[in-house]
Design a protein around this motif. Structure first.
Motif, PDB file in Angstrom:
ATOM      1  N   ASP A 180       0.818  -1.213   0.000  1.00  0.00           N
ATOM      2  CA  ASP A 180       0.000   0.000   0.000  1.00  0.00           C
ATOM      3  C   ASP A 180       0.854   1.266   0.000  1.00  0.00           C
ATOM      4  O   ASP A 180       0.347   2.359   0.271  1.00  0.00           O
ATOM      5  N   GLY A 190      -8.449  -3.101  -9.459  1.00  0.00           N
ATOM      6  CA  GLY A 190      -8.807  -2.486  -8.186  1.00  0.00           C
ATOM      7  C   GLY A 190      -7.759  -2.692  -7.118  1.00  0.00           C
ATOM      8  O   GLY A 190      -7.642  -1.884  -6.181  1.00  0.00           O
ATOM      9  N   GLY A 241      -5.162   0.007  -6.268  1.00  0.00           N
ATOM     10  CA  GLY A 241      -5.564   1.181  -5.508  1.00  0.00           C
ATOM     11  C   GLY A 241      -5.580   2.411  -6.392  1.00  0.00           C
ATOM     12  O   GLY A 241      -6.012   2.364  -7.545  1.00  0.00           O
ATOM     13  N   THR A 242      -5.071   3.502  -5.843  1.00  0.00           N
ATOM     14  CA  THR A 242      -5.025   4.750  -6.602  1.00  0.00           C
ATOM     15  C   THR A 242      -3.607   5.085  -7.047  1.00  0.00           C
ATOM     16  O   THR A 242      -3.291   6.237  -7.335  1.00  0.00           O
ATOM     17  N   THR A 243      -2.738   4.064  -7.130  1.00  0.00           N
ATOM     18  CA  THR A 243      -1.352   4.282  -7.546  1.00  0.00           C
ATOM     19  C   THR A 243      -1.307   4.895  -8.943  1.00  0.00           C
ATOM     20  O   THR A 243      -1.815   4.301  -9.902  1.00  0.00           O
ATOM     21  N   PRO A 244      -0.696   6.066  -9.117  1.00  0.00           N
ATOM     22  CA  PRO A 244      -0.547   6.643 -10.454  1.00  0.00           C
ATOM     23  C   PRO A 244       0.250   5.704 -11.356  1.00  0.00           C
ATOM     24  O   PRO A 244       1.380   5.324 -11.024  1.00  0.00           O
ATOM     25  N   THR A 245      -0.324   5.327 -12.492  1.00  0.00           N
ATOM     26  CA  THR A 245       0.242   4.283 -13.341  1.00  0.00           C
ATOM     27  C   THR A 245       0.402   4.778 -14.772  1.00  0.00           C
ATOM     28  O   THR A 245      -0.566   5.213 -15.402  1.00  0.00           O
ATOM     29  N   ALA A 250      -8.591   1.937 -14.251  1.00  0.00           N
ATOM     30  CA  ALA A 250      -7.812   2.315 -13.071  1.00  0.00           C
ATOM     31  C   ALA A 250      -8.582   3.286 -12.181  1.00  0.00           C
ATOM     32  O   ALA A 250      -9.300   4.175 -12.656  1.00  0.00           O
ATOM     33  N   ASP A 251      -8.409   3.124 -10.864  1.00  0.00           N
ATOM     34  CA  ASP A 251      -9.039   4.026  -9.893  1.00  0.00           C
ATOM     35  C   ASP A 251      -8.238   5.305  -9.693  1.00  0.00           C
ATOM     36  O   ASP A 251      -8.795   6.331  -9.304  1.00  0.00           O
ATOM     37  N   GLY A 252      -6.928   5.233  -9.934  1.00  0.00           N
ATOM     38  CA  GLY A 252      -6.072   6.393  -9.750  1.00  0.00           C
ATOM     39  C   GLY A 252      -5.660   6.988 -11.082  1.00  0.00           C
ATOM     40  O   GLY A 252      -6.117   6.548 -12.153  1.00  0.00           O
ATOM     41  N   PRO A 253      -4.793   8.003 -11.058  1.00  0.00           N
ATOM     42  CA  PRO A 253      -4.303   8.581 -12.310  1.00  0.00           C
ATOM     43  C   PRO A 253      -3.617   7.507 -13.159  1.00  0.00           C
ATOM     44  O   PRO A 253      -2.809   6.728 -12.649  1.00  0.00           O
ATOM     45  N   HIS A 276       4.998  12.431  -9.816  1.00  0.00           N
ATOM     46  CA  HIS A 276       4.303  11.732  -8.739  1.00  0.00           C
ATOM     47  C   HIS A 276       5.202  11.361  -7.557  1.00  0.00           C
ATOM     48  O   HIS A 276       4.679  11.025  -6.471  1.00  0.00           O
TER      49      HIS A 276
END
Length: 265
Positions: A137, A186, A189-193, A217-220, A262
């Protein structure tokens, strides 16, 4: 400063931040491809992350680089012909992800690293970066190049290339389910990828899964497609450091920009 060695049994190359070692500097850790460049040293030459003010650490994959089987690439290829999922892709991905925590802990202690964590990788190495991110995390940014995002279409593509009709079963299906990062997006998480794919790479195995992961993706998340680039990032045989190719230089610039944004590196 550049150092080589092993951390908790994992071969590494560590490059200090351009401004010099400091305990609050970010650290980016990456894994090479099974294609060229297929060792930590060759990967460091192909993607030096030039100008990034962070620790850059390149780890060797199990069964690759310094840990090639006694029979070298021929023996590794034989494993792939025998069972590409259960003898090669599955164990390499799982073992690399499983040994990461101990290796990172040893590296942080050895070099006094305390800053935020970024991960990157190429092809199978990008699959490892994705798998590690699903298990932690604290991954602040992720870059995958020619990324292995879904195992099934990759195995199908390799089967056509090498004339192998892979027969799936319950165990190999379970491995492919775990290595389906579109279905498991999912867990990132919200890890920028950031995903970087060559326009000349196999679309069903690499480009389409990358688009699907970015869309879910949930994050950027972003996808960069590089004109004229195929799957590899270096010339064959890809075991030793070699001059950086123009495509690899373009990939490098995109990765550096993402980590600067990031990680603050």
């Amino acid at each position: 400063m550049v150092e080589t060695g092993t951390a908790a049994g994992v071969p590494f190359i560590a490059v200090a931040p351009d401004s010099g070692p400091r305990d609050d500097a970010p650290v980016v850790v990456g894994w090479h491809l099974m294609d060229a460049p297929r060792s930590e040293a060759a990967f460091a030459a192909a993607l030096p992350l030039a100008g990034l003010d962070a620790w850059r650490i390149y780890l060797g994959l199990p069964k690759m680089g310094a840990r090639l089987p006694a029979g070298g690439m021929d023996e590794l290829m034989a494993l792939g012909y025998e069972d590409a999922v259960m003898l090669m892709h599955g164990p390499v991905n799982d073992e690399a992800a499983g040994e990461f925590d101990a290796a990172l802990g040893a590296l942080r202690e050895r070099f006094g690293i305390g800053g935020p964590l970024g991960l990157f990788g190429g092809s199978a190495g990008a699959g490892v970066a994705l798998e590690v991110t699903t298990r932690r995390d604290d991954v602040t940014a992720l870059v995958g190049v020619s990324p292995l995002i879904q195992l099934r279409p990759v195995v199908a593509t390799l089967g056509k290339l090498f004339g192998v009709d892979y027969r799936w079963g319950p165990e190999s299906d379970a491995v492919a389910d775990r290595m389906d990062y579109v279905a498991r997006v999912g867990k990132l998480g919200t890890t920028p990828t950031l995903l970087v794919v060559g326009a000349e790479d196999e679309p069903t195995a690499f480009l389409e899964p990358a688009r699907d992961l970015v869309a879910g993706a949930d994050g950027p998340a972003d996808l960069v497609v590089i004109d004229g680039m195929g799957h590899a990032l270096a010339e064959e045989p890809g075991l030793e450091p070699a001059p950086q190719t123009p495509h690899a230089a373009e990939v490098d610039a995109h990765a550096v920009a993402w980590f600067r944004q990031h990680l603050g590196a």
